[in-house]
Motif scaffolding. Structure first.
Motif, PDB file in Angstrom:
ATOM      1  N   ASP A 185      65.595  55.671  34.683  1.00 33.76           N
ATOM      2  CA  ASP A 185      65.463  56.613  35.789  1.00 33.76           C
ATOM      3  C   ASP A 185      64.207  57.464  35.625  1.00 33.76           C
ATOM      4  N   ARG A 186      63.951  57.842  34.391  1.00 29.99           N
ATOM      5  CA  ARG A 186      62.762  58.668  34.127  1.00 29.99           C
ATOM      6  C   ARG A 186      61.488  57.906  34.487  1.00 29.99           C
ATOM      7  N   ALA A 187      61.471  56.616  34.126  1.00 28.12           N
ATOM      8  CA  ALA A 187      60.286  55.809  34.428  1.00 28.12           C
ATOM      9  C   ALA A 187      60.108  55.650  35.930  1.00 28.12           C
ATOM     10  N   ALA A 188      61.221  55.596  36.646  1.00 28.18           N
ATOM     11  CA  ALA A 188      61.134  55.444  38.103  1.00 28.18           C
ATOM     12  C   ALA A 188      60.706  56.747  38.766  1.00 28.18           C
ATOM     13  N   LEU A 189      60.970  57.869  38.099  1.00 21.42           N
ATOM     14  CA  LEU A 189      60.663  59.178  38.685  1.00 21.42           C
ATOM     15  C   LEU A 189      59.795  59.999  37.721  1.00 21.42           C
ATOM     16  N   PRO A 190      58.554  59.585  37.496  1.00 23.53           N
ATOM     17  CA  PRO A 190      57.744  60.241  36.438  1.00 23.53           C
ATOM     18  C   PRO A 190      57.470  61.727  36.709  1.00 23.53           C
ATOM     19  N   GLU A 194      66.639  73.468  42.023  1.00 21.76           N
ATOM     20  CA  GLU A 194      65.726  74.141  42.953  1.00 21.76           C
ATOM     21  C   GLU A 194      65.078  73.130  43.908  1.00 21.76           C
ATOM     22  N   ASP A 195      64.588  73.660  45.029  1.00 19.40           N
ATOM     23  CA  ASP A 195      63.908  72.812  46.015  1.00 19.40           C
ATOM     24  C   ASP A 195      62.755  72.037  45.392  1.00 19.40           C
ATOM     25  N   VAL A 196      62.128  72.657  44.407  1.00 20.41           N
ATOM     26  CA  VAL A 196      60.938  72.040  43.831  1.00 20.41           C
ATOM     27  C   VAL A 196      61.295  70.694  43.214  1.00 20.41           C
ATOM     28  N   LEU A 197      62.479  70.582  42.622  1.00 20.85           N
ATOM     29  CA  LEU A 197      62.878  69.310  42.014  1.00 20.85           C
ATOM     30  C   LEU A 197      63.198  68.263  43.081  1.00 20.85           C
ATOM     31  N   PHE A 198      63.792  68.702  44.179  1.00 20.78           N
ATOM     32  CA  PHE A 198      64.025  67.763  45.270  1.00 20.78           C
ATOM     33  C   PHE A 198      62.694  67.289  45.856  1.00 20.78           C
ATOM     34  N   THR A 199      61.729  68.182  45.883  1.00 23.48           N
ATOM     35  CA  THR A 199      60.413  67.800  46.407  1.00 23.48           C
ATOM     36  C   THR A 199      59.765  66.744  45.525  1.00 23.48           C
ATOM     37  N   THR A 200      59.779  66.987  44.207  1.00 23.77           N
ATOM     38  CA  THR A 200      59.172  65.993  43.315  1.00 23.77           C
ATOM     39  C   THR A 200      59.958  64.681  43.407  1.00 23.77           C
ATOM     40  N   LEU A 201      61.272  64.786  43.562  1.00 25.93           N
ATOM     41  CA  LEU A 201      62.095  63.576  43.687  1.00 25.93           C
ATOM     42  C   LEU A 201      61.655  62.783  44.916  1.00 25.93           C
ATOM     43  N   TYR A 202      61.482  63.476  46.028  1.00 23.43           N
ATOM     44  CA  TYR A 202      61.044  62.801  47.244  1.00 23.43           C
ATOM     45  C   TYR A 202      59.674  62.143  47.031  1.00 23.43           C
ATOM     46  N   LEU A 203      58.756  62.900  46.415  1.00 18.85           N
ATOM     47  CA  LEU A 203      57.404  62.368  46.209  1.00 18.85           C
ATOM     48  C   LEU A 203      57.449  61.130  45.315  1.00 18.85           C
ATOM     49  N   ASP A 204      58.300  61.175  44.284  1.00 25.92           N
ATOM     50  CA  ASP A 204      58.435  60.020  43.397  1.00 25.92           C
ATOM     51  C   ASP A 204      59.021  58.822  44.137  1.00 25.92           C
ATOM     52  N   ARG A 234      58.796  58.096  47.205  1.00 28.78           N
ATOM     53  CA  ARG A 234      57.789  57.503  48.091  1.00 28.78           C
ATOM     54  C   ARG A 234      56.762  56.728  47.279  1.00 28.78           C
ATOM     55  N   ALA A 235      56.458  57.230  46.068  1.00 28.54           N
ATOM     56  CA  ALA A 235      55.383  56.610  45.282  1.00 28.54           C
ATOM     57  C   ALA A 235      55.872  55.348  44.575  1.00 28.54           C
ATOM     58  N   THR A 236      57.046  55.409  43.937  1.00 28.21           N
ATOM     59  CA  THR A 236      57.480  54.269  43.116  1.00 28.21           C
ATOM     60  C   THR A 236      58.576  53.448  43.779  1.00 28.21           C
ATOM     61  N   ASN A 237      59.115  53.965  44.873  1.00 27.11           N
ATOM     62  CA  ASN A 237      60.200  53.280  45.555  1.00 27.11           C
ATOM     63  C   ASN A 237      61.459  53.167  44.698  1.00 27.11           C
ATOM     64  N   ALA A 251      64.252  57.438  52.085  1.00 33.30           N
ATOM     65  CA  ALA A 251      63.166  58.423  52.042  1.00 33.30           C
ATOM     66  C   ALA A 251      62.059  58.128  53.033  1.00 33.30           C
ATOM     67  N   ALA A 252      61.830  56.847  53.301  1.00 35.18           N
ATOM     68  CA  ALA A 252      60.752  56.483  54.229  1.00 35.18           C
ATOM     69  C   ALA A 252      60.971  57.116  55.596  1.00 35.18           C
ATOM     70  N   GLY A 253      62.225  57.323  55.925  1.00 31.68           N
ATOM     71  CA  GLY A 253      62.498  57.882  57.245  1.00 31.68           C
ATOM     72  C   GLY A 253      62.722  59.384  57.238  1.00 31.68           C
ATOM     73  N   PHE A 254      62.504  60.032  56.086  1.00 28.18           N
ATOM     74  CA  PHE A 254      62.752  61.477  55.983  1.00 28.18           C
ATOM     75  C   PHE A 254      61.771  62.293  56.825  1.00 28.18           C
ATOM     76  N   GLU A 255      62.275  63.404  57.249  1.00 26.94           N
ATOM     77  CA  GLU A 255      61.361  64.386  57.839  1.00 26.94           C
ATOM     78  C   GLU A 255      60.560  64.999  56.693  1.00 26.94           C
ATOM     79  N   THR A 256      59.258  65.203  56.865  1.00 29.78           N
ATOM     80  CA  THR A 256      58.450  65.684  55.736  1.00 29.78           C
ATOM     81  C   THR A 256      57.822  67.039  56.059  1.00 29.78           C
ATOM     82  N   VAL A 257      57.312  67.670  55.003  1.00 25.01           N
ATOM     83  CA  VAL A 257      56.598  68.929  55.176  1.00 25.01           C
ATOM     84  C   VAL A 257      55.318  68.849  54.345  1.00 25.01           C
ATOM     85  N   SER A 258      54.213  69.289  54.942  1.00 25.57           N
ATOM     86  CA  SER A 258      52.941  69.241  54.211  1.00 25.57           C
ATOM     87  C   SER A 258      52.792  70.500  53.362  1.00 25.57           C
TER      88      SER A 258
END
Lengths: 368, 531
Positions: free
Chosen positions: B182-187, B213-223, B225-228, B244-251
């Motif tokens: 899991d760690r490798a999938a979500l660096p 915290e929201d920050v961890l959900f954000t990194t989770l989302y970014l991961d 999208r990046a590693t699938n 995640a591909a269909g998630f609403e996003t925030v810049s």
């Protein structure tokens, strides 16, 4: 039988509980302040009554507030904070809070409410300029002038400081940009509410320095608050800026021919911070002391010894007469309506940002 | 030391048989004489070393170590890379000349860094550090620190929890972050999680019981999208990766721009980038009126140049003070050395008396003497030499500093001069005169050369003391008579820019050593006598 025993037990623990709490508090406390008349006012108004209530407590005073920020940083790095409560000006409190060297306080649990029940947060109001800062006094930086050296028309406006023709002679100004730059812009025709917008631009800074340039040759620059009173007493300067409490003692206690020019006085705050990372027993003691020393009556008491305004709204009506001289203190407070017709409030946020930049320019200008 | 070293190999070699012709001379116990001598010498040296060890340790601990530590601060700059570790890495590939704020990934990394920094209250410290380089950084960090917890990133939290409510449970995160797949999938998440756990440990909180915290959900989302989520063993990750591909996003870039428009200023990012290395020449550049900017090294604007001028002034005034000390001290020392001992001792007390008086008292006394309403001016006006309207300005300028410091440092010149002059035989002068020299020739050709070592010692003492003097220039120097040490004091105790203070101090130290070296080359340090 059993219930009786439990009740007795409960009663004895109820009796024991406060004692146990007192035991958990350290008996030594190191307070840091500025020395001089100001520290004496704190000793008389806070420490002496506190020690009367707690005879086992020993209070040690350290006169290091001047370099408190640097020393606290060094202590923190060494991992050995020996101070329990430190008196600093508000801008230093903000920096100590920013650096994580001061503890954040919660005004509603750490500070006493006003006698009428107003919460501490409301009683101090806007003066709680930082999460770590416990305000004590409002003081002001303002001008005093020699009544015998200014002729028949004594100065009434801040811009008279810049008027060498009407008031020839030397002036004492502090050797730093803060306050001087604001006064210069104000007298260069900048509206009061635009001063900081102008000062934020390089052109505005040049403008302020250019205005100061017009009196530069007639300025003696001071760096210690005691300099100006001395220079005024010696007749070395015609007028000079310093803290209003210093001028009070020159005028009222030493009876020198000096008068106040309250116009465009700059309000600033002074108060306590608790250093971060105190052990539990010392923290408990210092919190107990702070709760007592910053309550409404204690802050009002301090004004008996020195002419600085108490930081609580609820203390203002309690300000009485000077402890030794018996004169009314209210008219000597910077916050008195007669004195506060035109005032400035030290802009902490602005100076936190621009201090390094403007100071470099100011020092380069001074050295030219 | 060389003796100590040379014993090594000899001790290792087997001693040749006793009495063999041509072998080394032996000591009484049969060991070679050289070796046993060396051993005795070594023992002596060790004993000597042990005798001085307390002092040596004391000096090392209380003098050398603090100085070294302080000097180290003049280049140390770890605060940026330690507070913003993710940002610094991503920012590396951003071109500060591009004229635009960095792209989204930098802001993603910065969001994580700033969130963790403000939790630990480190962001304001970094802000004050960067404010030394660019005005406005202090409030930019303070303001953004308050805003960063309220960013709209909670939409990731909401969407993930809507997908699977178990995401809300911190315990499942602990389990997930213990799994290497899991760690490798979500660096990014894994790195952020480790920092988060380390922070919670300092607070004494249990990560399995603390709200995610929201920050961890954000990194989770970014991961995701990046590693699938490939390679993950937790089924939730694969499920979320598809959704995640269909998630609403925030810049986050927009979020920061919204928090403070200065984040869109490339100069802000350029400054962070320029000061991201762990060591920086920035402080040294500042102390020679240059600066490190995003565009390379530049000279400071002329209205901010101050340090070079102060260095020059410090050295020039120290030289003037040293010279005046020689001029004033030489005759005094000469009289002291040539008077009968009783009178000389009495006069010596007069020299030493000010030495025992508090420095502040002496300096303040000069204030009373020199100021415009002071003793000297009053006397001159009373005598009619000076008009009352234009009294002399003798204080709060260079003159005041030179007078006060010459007076304060004079004993340091007189004492070495006196002790050297005492050793000069009066017979030499008499001999010179009997050979036909005039008074002046006898003094200049015979007496003076013998007193030069005293002048050398006194000058070095006075010069080095005055170059680092601080309190007297502060009190009587005004604006034109202050030294570089006054600025160092300002940076140490007032502006808290210890790095700059350390750099200025290091330069001052180097200048003193250079001058000392030059002195040694020209005059020779052997020609210096303290007595």
């Amino acid at each position: 039988m059993k219930t009786k025993f439990i009740a007795a037990l409960a009663a004895s623990t109820a009796l024991l509980a406060p004692m146990a709490m007192a035991e958990d508090m350290a008996t030594d406390m190191t307070l840091v302040s500025w020395g001089g008349a100001y520290q004496k006012s704190q000793v008389n108004a806070y420490a002496v009554p506190y020690m009367d209530m707690h005879p086992d407590v020993k209070v040690v005073w350290d006169e290091s507030s001047n370099e408190a920020v640097a020393k606290l940083r060094a202590m923190n790095e060494a991992g050995n904070v020996t101070w329990d409560l430190v008196d600093v000006v508000a801008s230093d409190a903000i920096r100590l809070c920013d650096e994580g060297l001061a503890m954040e306080i919660d005004p509603d649990t750490d500070l006493a409410a006003a006698p009428d029940g107003t919460s501490a947060a409301d009683d101090f109001g806007d003066l709680l300029v930082s999460d770590c800062f416990i305000p004590q006094i409002v003081y002001s930086t303002t001008f005093g002038y020699r009544t015998d050296l200014v002729g028949d028309t004594p100065p009434t406006k801040i811009c008279d400081v810049f008027d060498l023709e009407a008031y020839p002679g030397k002036r004492a100004l502090e050797k730093r940009p803060i306050n001087n730059m604001e006064w210069a812009l104000l007298c260069d025709g900048v509206a009061k509410d635009e001063v900081y917008d102008v000062l934020a631009t390089p052109e505005g800074q040049e403008k302020a320095l250019a205005k100061l340039d017009t009196i530069k040759d007639s300025v003696i620059w001071w760096s210690a608050g005691a300099d100006t009173p001395q220079l005024l007493a010696d007749g070395e300067v015609v007028m000079g800026s310093t803290y209003n409490g210093r001028l009070f003692s020159v005028i009222v206690e030493q009876k020198q021919p000096v008068a106040m020019l309250w116009d465009a006085q700059v309000f600033d705050l002074d108060g306590w911070i608790i250093p971060a990372g105190l052990p539990a027993d010392r923290l408990a003691r210092v919190k107990d002391f702070v709760m007592f020393a910053t309550d409404t009556q204690r802050l009002a008491d301090q004004a008996k010894y020195i002419s600085y305004g108490p930081a609580r709204d609820s203390s203002a009506p309690l300000v009485g007469k000077h402890a030794d001289l018996g004169i009314d203190m209210a008219p000597h407070m910077p916050t008195d309506p007669n004195n506060a017709t035109n005032t400035f409030l030290y802009n902490y946020e602005f100076w936190a940002d621009y201090r390094d930049d403007i100071d470099a320019k100011f020092q380069a200008w001074l050295a030219k | 030391m060389s003796d100590l070293k040379s014993t090594g190999p000899q001790a290792a070699a087997a001693p040749p048989p006793a009495g063999e012709p041509g072998g080394p001379v032996l000591a009484a116990d049969g060991t070679p004489l050289k070796r046993s001598l060396n051993r005795a010498l070594r023992r002596q040296k060790l004993r000597a070393l042990m005798l001085i060890a307390p002092l040596l340790l004391f000096v090392l601990l209380t003098f050398i170590a603090p100085i070294a530590d302080m000097l180290f601060r003049s280049v140390e700059n770890q605060i940026v890379s330690e507070t913003l570790p993710e940002t610094v890495v991503v920012l590396h590939s951003w071109d500060s000349e591009s004229g635009e704020a960095p792209a989204e990934p930098v802001f993603d990394a910065f969001y994580v860094d700033l969130f963790l920094a403000q939790e630990q209250k480190l962001h304001t410290r970094l802000g004050s550090r960067l404010n030394y380089e660019k005005t406005g950084m202090s409030s930019l960090f303070r303001k953004s620190g308050r805003r960063v917890g309220k960013f709209d990133t909670d939409i990731y939290t909401d969407q993930l929890i809507a997908l699977d409510p178990s995401w809300k449970d911190p315990a499942t995160w602990v389990a997930m972050m213990a799994d290497s797949g899991d760690r490798a999938a979500l660096p990014f998440t894994a790195r952020t999680w480790d920092r988060w756990v380390a922070y919670l440990a300092t607070e004494g909180d249990d990560p399995a019981k603390t709200k995610i915290e929201d920050v961890l959900f954000t990194t989770l989302y970014l991961d995701l999208r990046a590693t699938n989520g490939s390679g993950a063993s937790d089924a939730r990750i694969t499920q979320a990766a598809q959704a995640a591909a269909g998630f609403e996003t925030v810049s986050l870039r927009d979020q920061f721009a919204d928090a403070d428009k200065n984040w869109m200023d490339p100069e802000v990012w350029g400054t962070i980038k320029a000061f991201s290395p762990r060591y920086t020449p920035g402080y040294f550049l500042n102390s020679v009126d240059m600066q490190k900017t995003p565009h390379g090294i530049e000279t400071r604007p002329e209205n901010q140049q101050i340090y070079m001028m102060l260095f020059k002034r410090t050295i020039f005034m120290s030289l003037v003070i040293t010279l005046s000390c020689v001029m004033l001290g030489y005759p005094v020392a000469w009289i002291l050395a040539n008077l009968p001992t009783r009178t000389a001792n009495l006069l010596m007390i007069l020299v030493l008396l000010p030495f025992w008086t508090s420095l502040l008292v002496r300096t303040s006394a000069w204030k009373v003497m020199l100021q415009q309403q002071g003793v000297i001016n009053d006397t001159l006006v009373w005598l009619g030499i000076v008009d009352d309207a234009d009294r002399l300005v003798m204080i709060n300028n260079q003159f005041g500093t030179i007078v006060a410091m010459t007076h304060i440092l004079l004993p340091f010149m007189i004492l070495p001069l006196y002790s050297v002059m005492q050793t000069i035989q009066p017979t030499y002068l008499r001999a010179a005169k009997s050979l036909g020299a005039t008074n002046w020739t006898a003094f200049w050709r015979v007496y003076f050369p013998q007193s030069v070592p005293g002048i050398g010692a006194g000058s070095i003492l006075v010069f080095i003391l005055s170059i680092g003097y601080y309190i007297t220039p502060e009190i009587v120097g005004g604006t034109t008579g202050t030294f570089i040490s006054n600025r160092i004091a300002y940076h140490i105790s007032s502006s808290l820019n210890w790095g700059l203070g350390a750099a200025l101090g290091a330069i001052l130290l180097a200048a003193v050593m250079l001058l000392y070296w030059a002195y040694d080359k020209v005059v020779g340090i052997d020609n210096v006598k303290l007595g």
